[in-house]
Motif scaffolding. Structure first.
Motif, PDB file in Angstrom:
ATOM      1  N   PHE A 129      16.889 -25.723 -39.476  1.00  0.00           N
ATOM      2  CA  PHE A 129      15.502 -26.317 -38.970  1.00  0.00           C
ATOM      3  C   PHE A 129      15.483 -26.146 -37.561  1.00  0.00           C
ATOM      4  O   PHE A 129      14.002 -26.194 -37.354  1.00  0.00           O
ATOM      5  N   ILE A 130      16.228 -26.068 -36.829  1.00  0.00           N
ATOM      6  CA  ILE A 130      15.815 -25.949 -35.295  1.00  0.00           C
ATOM      7  C   ILE A 130      15.195 -24.533 -35.165  1.00  0.00           C
ATOM      8  O   ILE A 130      14.099 -24.345 -34.465  1.00  0.00           O
ATOM      9  N   LEU A 131      15.584 -23.425 -35.622  1.00  0.00           N
ATOM     10  CA  LEU A 131      14.985 -22.173 -35.974  1.00  0.00           C
ATOM     11  C   LEU A 131      13.398 -22.241 -36.491  1.00  0.00           C
ATOM     12  O   LEU A 131      12.733 -21.663 -35.659  1.00  0.00           O
ATOM     13  N   ALA A 132      13.339 -22.879 -37.395  1.00  0.00           N
ATOM     14  CA  ALA A 132      12.138 -23.216 -37.836  1.00  0.00           C
ATOM     15  C   ALA A 132      11.003 -23.754 -37.002  1.00  0.00           C
ATOM     16  O   ALA A 132       9.939 -23.516 -36.745  1.00  0.00           O
ATOM     17  N   ALA A 133      11.789 -24.805 -36.455  1.00  0.00           N
ATOM     18  CA  ALA A 133      11.060 -25.881 -35.350  1.00  0.00           C
ATOM     19  C   ALA A 133      10.474 -24.742 -34.159  1.00  0.00           C
ATOM     20  O   ALA A 133       9.349 -24.982 -33.409  1.00  0.00           O
ATOM     21  N   VAL A 160       2.689 -16.476 -37.630  1.00  0.00           N
ATOM     22  CA  VAL A 160       3.829 -16.721 -37.032  1.00  0.00           C
ATOM     23  C   VAL A 160       4.166 -18.225 -37.472  1.00  0.00           C
ATOM     24  O   VAL A 160       5.269 -18.609 -37.804  1.00  0.00           O
ATOM     25  N   ALA A 161       3.125 -19.102 -37.788  1.00  0.00           N
ATOM     26  CA  ALA A 161       3.361 -20.486 -38.475  1.00  0.00           C
ATOM     27  C   ALA A 161       3.775 -20.403 -39.758  1.00  0.00           C
ATOM     28  O   ALA A 161       4.735 -21.146 -40.246  1.00  0.00           O
ATOM     29  N   LEU A 162       3.219 -19.356 -40.574  1.00  0.00           N
ATOM     30  CA  LEU A 162       3.485 -18.862 -41.831  1.00  0.00           C
ATOM     31  C   LEU A 162       5.167 -18.389 -41.879  1.00  0.00           C
ATOM     32  O   LEU A 162       5.839 -18.807 -42.877  1.00  0.00           O
ATOM     33  N   LEU A 163       5.511 -17.904 -40.960  1.00  0.00           N
ATOM     34  CA  LEU A 163       6.781 -17.259 -40.765  1.00  0.00           C
ATOM     35  C   LEU A 163       7.861 -18.530 -40.878  1.00  0.00           C
ATOM     36  O   LEU A 163       8.870 -18.693 -41.316  1.00  0.00           O
ATOM     37  N   ALA A 164       7.414 -19.557 -39.784  1.00  0.00           N
ATOM     38  CA  ALA A 164       8.266 -20.505 -39.542  1.00  0.00           C
ATOM     39  C   ALA A 164       8.129 -21.590 -41.080  1.00  0.00           C
ATOM     40  O   ALA A 164       9.350 -21.995 -41.329  1.00  0.00           O
ATOM     41  N   VAL A 174      10.811 -19.672 -43.370  1.00  0.00           N
ATOM     42  CA  VAL A 174      12.323 -19.903 -43.012  1.00  0.00           C
ATOM     43  C   VAL A 174      12.592 -21.226 -43.469  1.00  0.00           C
ATOM     44  O   VAL A 174      13.772 -21.495 -43.924  1.00  0.00           O
ATOM     45  N   LEU A 175      11.908 -22.257 -43.239  1.00  0.00           N
ATOM     46  CA  LEU A 175      12.153 -23.581 -43.492  1.00  0.00           C
ATOM     47  C   LEU A 175      12.152 -23.770 -45.185  1.00  0.00           C
ATOM     48  O   LEU A 175      13.034 -24.384 -45.857  1.00  0.00           O
ATOM     49  N   ALA A 176      11.390 -23.451 -45.887  1.00  0.00           N
ATOM     50  CA  ALA A 176      11.373 -23.197 -47.200  1.00  0.00           C
ATOM     51  C   ALA A 176      12.809 -22.400 -47.679  1.00  0.00           C
ATOM     52  O   ALA A 176      13.301 -22.878 -48.932  1.00  0.00           O
ATOM     53  N   ALA A 177      13.160 -21.505 -47.134  1.00  0.00           N
ATOM     54  CA  ALA A 177      14.300 -20.534 -47.617  1.00  0.00           C
ATOM     55  C   ALA A 177      15.499 -21.631 -47.350  1.00  0.00           C
ATOM     56  O   ALA A 177      16.450 -21.481 -48.058  1.00  0.00           O
ATOM     57  N   GLY A 178      15.628 -22.421 -46.126  1.00  0.00           N
ATOM     58  CA  GLY A 178      16.582 -23.096 -45.862  1.00  0.00           C
ATOM     59  C   GLY A 178      16.771 -24.127 -47.191  1.00  0.00           C
ATOM     60  O   GLY A 178      17.827 -24.696 -47.359  1.00  0.00           O
TER      61      GLY A 178
END
Length: 56
Positions: free
Chosen positions: A11-15, A39-43, A46-50
């Motif tokens: 979560f912190i990484l995505a934020a 870059v926003a799509l990458l965030a 990452v959050l969806a994968a989590g």
């Protein structure tokens, strides 16, 4: 589909990635040669994968 909450690290990484995208959109960070939308799509990815992958 079973969803699980992402770990605090994910979560912190995505934020942080989303914050970088926001700063890129406001031209505070201009040296990165990638559009801020990607870059926003990458965030989001990452959050969806989590959420989708258990144990990450």
């Amino acid at each position: 589909m079973n969803l699980s909450a992402p770990t605090r690290l994910v979560f912190i990484l995505a934020a942080v990635i989303a914050l970088v995208a926001l700063l890129m959109a406001m031209n505070v960070i201009a040296f990165v040669p990638v559009a801020s939308v990607w870059v926003a799509l990458l965030a989001f990815v990452v959050l969806a994968a989590g959420n989708l992958l258990k144990g990450i």
